[in-house]
Design a protein around this motif. Structure first.
Motif, PDB file in Angstrom:
ATOM      1  N   VAL A   7       0.839  -1.204   0.000  1.00 54.23           N
ATOM      2  CA  VAL A   7       0.000   0.000   0.000  1.00 54.23           C
ATOM      3  C   VAL A   7       0.874   1.254   0.000  1.00 54.23           C
ATOM      4  O   VAL A   7       0.605   2.209  -0.735  1.00 54.23           O
ATOM      5  N   ILE A   8       1.930   1.240   0.786  1.00 60.17           N
ATOM      6  CA  ILE A   8       2.844   2.392   0.830  1.00 60.17           C
ATOM      7  C   ILE A   8       3.476   2.610  -0.542  1.00 60.17           C
ATOM      8  O   ILE A   8       3.533   3.742  -1.053  1.00 60.17           O
ATOM      9  N   ILE A   9       3.937   1.551  -1.172  1.00 59.44           N
ATOM     10  CA  ILE A   9       4.548   1.667  -2.497  1.00 59.44           C
ATOM     11  C   ILE A   9       3.560   2.218  -3.502  1.00 59.44           C
ATOM     12  O   ILE A   9       3.884   3.103  -4.292  1.00 59.44           O
ATOM     13  N   ARG A  10       2.340   1.708  -3.476  1.00 62.01           N
ATOM     14  CA  ARG A  10       1.321   2.199  -4.414  1.00 62.01           C
ATOM     15  C   ARG A  10       1.087   3.691  -4.223  1.00 62.01           C
ATOM     16  O   ARG A  10       1.036   4.452  -5.185  1.00 62.01           O
ATOM     17  N   GLU A  11       0.948   4.125  -2.997  1.00 57.12           N
ATOM     18  CA  GLU A  11       0.705   5.541  -2.720  1.00 57.12           C
ATOM     19  C   GLU A  11       1.891   6.411  -3.161  1.00 57.12           C
ATOM     20  O   GLU A  11       1.697   7.494  -3.696  1.00 57.12           O
ATOM     21  N   ARG A  17       5.804  12.979  -3.997  1.00 57.95           N
ATOM     22  CA  ARG A  17       6.122  14.263  -3.373  1.00 57.95           C
ATOM     23  C   ARG A  17       5.351  14.512  -2.083  1.00 57.95           C
ATOM     24  O   ARG A  17       5.592  15.498  -1.397  1.00 57.95           O
ATOM     25  N   GLN A  18       4.450  13.626  -1.742  1.00 56.27           N
ATOM     26  CA  GLN A  18       3.686  13.844  -0.515  1.00 56.27           C
ATOM     27  C   GLN A  18       4.594  13.701   0.713  1.00 56.27           C
ATOM     28  O   GLN A  18       5.594  12.991   0.677  1.00 56.27           O
ATOM     29  N   THR A  19       4.249  14.402   1.763  1.00 58.72           N
ATOM     30  CA  THR A  19       5.041  14.330   2.987  1.00 58.72           C
ATOM     31  C   THR A  19       4.800  12.993   3.675  1.00 58.72           C
ATOM     32  O   THR A  19       3.818  12.295   3.401  1.00 58.72           O
ATOM     33  N   ARG A  21       3.907  12.636   6.676  1.00 64.68           N
ATOM     34  CA  ARG A  21       2.676  12.782   7.464  1.00 64.68           C
ATOM     35  C   ARG A  21       1.445  12.520   6.580  1.00 64.68           C
ATOM     36  O   ARG A  21       0.518  11.818   6.987  1.00 64.68           O
ATOM     37  N   GLU A  22       1.448  13.052   5.359  1.00 66.35           N
ATOM     38  CA  GLU A  22       0.327  12.814   4.436  1.00 66.35           C
ATOM     39  C   GLU A  22       0.233  11.338   4.055  1.00 66.35           C
ATOM     40  O   GLU A  22      -0.858  10.765   4.029  1.00 66.35           O
ATOM     41  N   LEU A  23       1.381  10.730   3.784  1.00 62.67           N
ATOM     42  CA  LEU A  23       1.409   9.313   3.436  1.00 62.67           C
ATOM     43  C   LEU A  23       0.885   8.467   4.587  1.00 62.67           C
ATOM     44  O   LEU A  23       0.058   7.568   4.386  1.00 62.67           O
ATOM     45  N   ALA A  24       1.319   8.762   5.786  1.00 63.51           N
ATOM     46  CA  ALA A  24       0.873   8.010   6.968  1.00 63.51           C
ATOM     47  C   ALA A  24      -0.639   8.136   7.154  1.00 63.51           C
ATOM     48  O   ALA A  24      -1.320   7.139   7.436  1.00 63.51           O
ATOM     49  N   ARG A  25      -1.153   9.331   6.959  1.00 61.83           N
ATOM     50  CA  ARG A  25      -2.598   9.551   7.090  1.00 61.83           C
ATOM     51  C   ARG A  25      -3.363   8.747   6.044  1.00 61.83           C
ATOM     52  O   ARG A  25      -4.353   8.085   6.355  1.00 61.83           O
ATOM     53  N   ARG A  48      13.920   2.395  -5.414  1.00 59.05           N
ATOM     54  CA  ARG A  48      15.251   2.699  -5.939  1.00 59.05           C
ATOM     55  C   ARG A  48      15.519   4.189  -6.040  1.00 59.05           C
ATOM     56  O   ARG A  48      16.646   4.590  -6.266  1.00 59.05           O
ATOM     57  N   GLY A  49      14.494   5.011  -5.911  1.00 61.92           N
ATOM     58  CA  GLY A  49      14.712   6.442  -5.995  1.00 61.92           C
ATOM     59  C   GLY A  49      13.422   7.163  -6.333  1.00 61.92           C
ATOM     60  O   GLY A  49      12.373   6.552  -6.524  1.00 61.92           O
ATOM     61  N   TYR A  50      13.516   8.466  -6.416  1.00 62.60           N
ATOM     62  CA  TYR A  50      12.404   9.334  -6.745  1.00 62.60           C
ATOM     63  C   TYR A  50      12.864  10.236  -7.878  1.00 62.60           C
ATOM     64  O   TYR A  50      14.005  10.703  -7.875  1.00 62.60           O
TER      65      TYR A  50
END
Length: 153
Positions: A7-11, A17-19, A21-25, A48-50
């Motif tokens: 789920v984290i990877i998908r988001e 670029r989300q923070t 805190r936004e990702l955790a929410r 591997r990177g952004y």
């Protein structure tokens, strides 16, 4: 990899670029847990990177092509040196070592057809290890930006 990692990877693929805190929410976990999970994904090489997805036409590279190339002699040192030399060229956006009749698939972008031709003749064909190549112009492309975890399916 567990379901939360997926789920984290998908988001992150949807919006890197989300923070934290936004990702955790969005994912429904504590920010500290989220940060530790993302760090672990990076350390394990899953992430591997952004990067920014840039339109080649915006950089005055309106012609894109795939170039297939055959090399001889075919050895690890020749393959590695060829990959390193190609990826350093400004026209090259990706290099793939492939199986089949060809040894490499090279994605290139150029200002116009004349510049693509110059690249093929002046840069690619001048390399001693290249025994043949062929190019395919890309008229249109679509790219998938969200990769799903196949283990869930």
């Amino acid at each position: 990899m567990d379901e939360l990692d997926s789920v984290i990877i998908r988001e992150l693929q949807l919006n890197a670029r989300q923070t934290n805190r936004e990702l955790a929410r969005t994912v429904g976990i504590a920010p500290s847990t989220c940060l530790e999970r993302v760090r672990s994904l990076v350390e394990r090489g899953v992430i591997r990177g952004y990067h920014a997805d840039v339109d080649p036409a915006a950089l005055d590279r309106r012609v894109e092509a795939f170039v297939s190339a055959r090399l001889r002699p075919l050895s690890r040192s020749v393959i590695d040196a060829f990959k390193k030399a190609l990826i350093a060229l400004p026209e090259v956006s990706a290099v793939f070592v492939v199986a089949g009749d060809d040894d490499f698939l090279i994605q290139v972008s150029a200002r116009d057809l004349d510049h693509l031709h110059d690249f093929l003749i002046d840069r690619l064909s001048q390399r001693r290890e290249v025994v043949s190549f062929r190019s395919q112009i890309i008229y249109e492309s679509s790219r998938k930006h969200v990769m799903e975890d196949l283990s869930e399916k």
